[in-house]
Design a protein around this motif. Structure first.
Motif, PDB file in Angstrom:
ATOM      1  N   VAL A 231      98.375  41.516 -13.191  1.00  0.00           N
ATOM      2  CA  VAL A 231      99.244  41.402 -12.021  1.00  0.00           C
ATOM      3  C   VAL A 231      98.567  42.030 -10.816  1.00  0.00           C
ATOM      4  O   VAL A 231      97.703  42.896 -10.945  1.00  0.00           O
ATOM      5  CB  VAL A 231     100.615  42.069 -12.261  1.00  0.00           C
ATOM      6  CG1 VAL A 231     101.297  41.496 -13.493  1.00  0.00           C
ATOM      7  CG2 VAL A 231     100.483  43.584 -12.387  1.00  0.00           C
ATOM      8  N   GLN A 232      98.963  41.590  -9.635  1.00  0.00           N
ATOM      9  CA  GLN A 232      98.427  42.124  -8.393  1.00  0.00           C
ATOM     10  C   GLN A 232      99.207  43.369  -7.961  1.00  0.00           C
ATOM     11  O   GLN A 232     100.217  43.743  -8.567  1.00  0.00           O
ATOM     12  CB  GLN A 232      98.463  41.054  -7.308  1.00  0.00           C
ATOM     13  CG  GLN A 232      97.546  39.866  -7.600  1.00  0.00           C
ATOM     14  CD  GLN A 232      96.110  40.275  -7.820  1.00  0.00           C
ATOM     15  OE1 GLN A 232      95.485  40.886  -6.959  1.00  0.00           O
ATOM     16  NE2 GLN A 232      95.550  39.953  -9.001  1.00  0.00           N
ATOM     17  N   GLY A 233      98.737  43.979  -6.871  1.00  0.00           N
ATOM     18  CA  GLY A 233      99.292  45.251  -6.429  1.00  0.00           C
ATOM     19  C   GLY A 233     100.769  45.216  -6.102  1.00  0.00           C
ATOM     20  O   GLY A 233     101.518  46.132  -6.458  1.00  0.00           O
ATOM     21  N   SER A 234     101.229  44.157  -5.423  1.00  0.00           N
ATOM     22  CA  SER A 234     102.639  44.094  -5.027  1.00  0.00           C
ATOM     23  C   SER A 234     103.545  44.033  -6.246  1.00  0.00           C
ATOM     24  O   SER A 234     104.600  44.676  -6.293  1.00  0.00           O
ATOM     25  CB  SER A 234     102.885  42.897  -4.114  1.00  0.00           C
ATOM     26  OG  SER A 234     102.556  41.683  -4.767  1.00  0.00           O
ATOM     27  N   THR A 235     103.138  43.263  -7.267  1.00  0.00           N
ATOM     28  CA  THR A 235     103.937  43.172  -8.496  1.00  0.00           C
ATOM     29  C   THR A 235     103.948  44.505  -9.233  1.00  0.00           C
ATOM     30  O   THR A 235     105.003  44.968  -9.704  1.00  0.00           O
ATOM     31  CB  THR A 235     103.385  42.070  -9.418  1.00  0.00           C
ATOM     32  OG1 THR A 235     103.470  40.812  -8.748  1.00  0.00           O
ATOM     33  CG2 THR A 235     104.183  41.987 -10.718  1.00  0.00           C
ATOM     34  N   ALA A 236     102.783  45.146  -9.336  1.00  0.00           N
ATOM     35  CA  ALA A 236     102.704  46.438 -10.012  1.00  0.00           C
ATOM     36  C   ALA A 236     103.566  47.476  -9.314  1.00  0.00           C
ATOM     37  O   ALA A 236     104.292  48.246  -9.953  1.00  0.00           O
ATOM     38  CB  ALA A 236     101.247  46.909 -10.073  1.00  0.00           C
ATOM     39  N   LEU A 237     103.516  47.492  -7.976  1.00  0.00           N
ATOM     40  CA  LEU A 237     104.323  48.440  -7.209  1.00  0.00           C
ATOM     41  C   LEU A 237     105.807  48.213  -7.457  1.00  0.00           C
ATOM     42  O   LEU A 237     106.551  49.160  -7.746  1.00  0.00           O
ATOM     43  CB  LEU A 237     104.021  48.303  -5.718  1.00  0.00           C
ATOM     44  CG  LEU A 237     104.968  49.040  -4.768  1.00  0.00           C
ATOM     45  CD1 LEU A 237     104.871  50.546  -4.973  1.00  0.00           C
ATOM     46  CD2 LEU A 237     104.674  48.684  -3.312  1.00  0.00           C
ATOM     47  N   ASN A 238     106.247  46.974  -7.339  1.00  0.00           N
ATOM     48  CA  ASN A 238     107.670  46.685  -7.495  1.00  0.00           C
ATOM     49  C   ASN A 238     108.158  46.993  -8.907  1.00  0.00           C
ATOM     50  O   ASN A 238     109.299  47.421  -9.098  1.00  0.00           O
ATOM     51  CB  ASN A 238     107.945  45.222  -7.141  1.00  0.00           C
ATOM     52  CG  ASN A 238     107.775  44.942  -5.659  1.00  0.00           C
ATOM     53  OD1 ASN A 238     108.044  45.797  -4.825  1.00  0.00           O
ATOM     54  ND2 ASN A 238     107.301  43.757  -5.310  1.00  0.00           N
TER      55      ASN A 238
END
Length: 373
Positions: A231-238
């Motif tokens: 997963v990319q950063g935005s998905t990991a953050l959320n």
């Protein structure tokens, strides 16, 4: 004479190239004051080590009292019963301690799904403890909602609210002092990042692997399928900060227009503690990526490219940070101890939910081997 002039010009060019290299190639990490004496004074309630008068503190650094401060007329039991374990009994030594701070500060580049927030609080507070003589190492999350007494202001507040500049010290010094009061652990170094920085770190690795045992989502901010995926950063953050995670019931169903008509239900047990577990999971996944670097120079170049992502303390050099990361190549990450602080939920008179320690950290430290040396 002509040769001497040539040498002078050559030396001038070399000096100019050296200066250009320093300015444009050597990373310019943002650093901040991190005075150990100031931190010690704050933890003891000494407020004479002011770096700024209250009137000089920028408005953007001040957290709304409605968010941070617990009314002093709150139930007296709060101080007599629920705050009795918020002050350590024994100081813990023999560790070099790194404080990782994840701020909830947003910018225009941060993931849009996280919304806006005024000011900045410590959404992530993680202690990395490296024993000075053994291989006993710890990763300990401090839930952001734990109630503590701020020794600078004497306010009762969530510990994340201490990440705030005031007359006693700067943001990181105040948070380090709060951590010292709670745990008895002296913080030696810190690094902080905001939401945007978190995303950039993940994306710099071309994403990161997340494995879950059930398909889950939160609104339209993320959806992670059962099993493992990159997963990319935005998905990991959320995923890391999600408080209203839902899990898929049965099979995924789409209507003829491609809309999701599946049955979802709220995931049980989502709390500060589960968010802490996700945070540590991501950190360990990132550490695993270090093994993919061929040598120390390659890792240094990679970290250098992230110069606008972190704020680090004035005592932590780039070389020291990279050398520390490089050592993790040889760590058995499965042996890093990850004890969970003993806390329970408490509801304030106005309905706000906080956490209180159910056992003094010193007793907890004894039970998990932190006091053994």
């Amino acid at each position: 004479m002509i040769n001497q002039n040539r040498y002078k010009y050559l030396l001038f060019v070399i000096a100019l190239l050296g200066l250009s290299t320093y300015i444009f190639i050597i990373p310019n990490f943002e650093k901040t004051v991190f005075n150990t004496k100031t931190i010690e004074n704050i933890s003891k309630g000494i407020t004479t080590t002011s770096i700024k008068n209250e009137t000089e503190v920028e408005e953007s650094d001040v957290i709304s009292n409605e968010i941070a401060i617990i009314p002093k007329n709150e139930n007296p039991l709060l101080q007599n019963e629920y705050l009795k374990n918020s002050k350590h009994e024994v100081e813990i030594t023999n560790f070099t301690t790194y404080l990782l701070i994840g701020s909830d500060e947003r910018s225009n580049q941060s993931s849009a799904s996280r919304g806006d927030a005024d000011g900045s609080r410590a959404d992530v507070i993680i202690l990395g403890l490296i024993h000075n003589s053994t291989e006993k190492n710890y990763l300990i999350s401090v839930p952001r909602d734990i109630l503590v007494v701020n020794n600078c202001t004497n306010n009762i507040e969530r510990i994340n609210a201490s990440f705030n500049e005031n007359a006693c010290g700067n943001k990181s010094e105040n948070l380090a002092a709060a951590v010292k009061n709670l745990t008895g652990i002296t913080v030696n170094h810190f690094a902080s990042f905001n939401f945007e920085g978190f995303e950039k770190i993940i994306d710099s690795f071309n994403g990161i692997e997340i494995c879950v045992d059930v398909t889950q989502k939160e609104g339209f901010s993320f959806e992670i399928q059962k099993g493992c995926q990159q997963v990319q950063g935005s998905t990991a953050l959320n995923w890391v900060v999600s408080r209203k995670t839902e899990v898929l019931v049965g099979e995924k169903i789409l209507d003829i227009n491609g809309n999701d008509v599946s049955e979802w239900k709220l995931m049980e047990g989502v709390s500060d503690l589960s968010r802490n577990q996700r945070q540590q999971y991501i950190i360990l996944q990132l550490i695993k990526e270090i093994k993919n670097f061929k040598n120390l120079s390659e890792l240094t170049q990679f970290v250098s490219a992230l110069e606008d992502t972190f704020v680090i303390d004035e005592n932590l050099s780039l070389n020291k940070a990279v050398e520390l990361l490089w050592k993790f190549r040889n760590f058995d990450l499965n042996k890093i101890l990850q004890p969970v602080l003993p806390v329970k939920n408490f509801e304030l008179s106005d309905g706000r939910q906080v956490l209180v320690m159910t056992e003094n950290f010193s007793k907890f430290a004894q039970s998990v081997g932190l006091l053994d040396s």
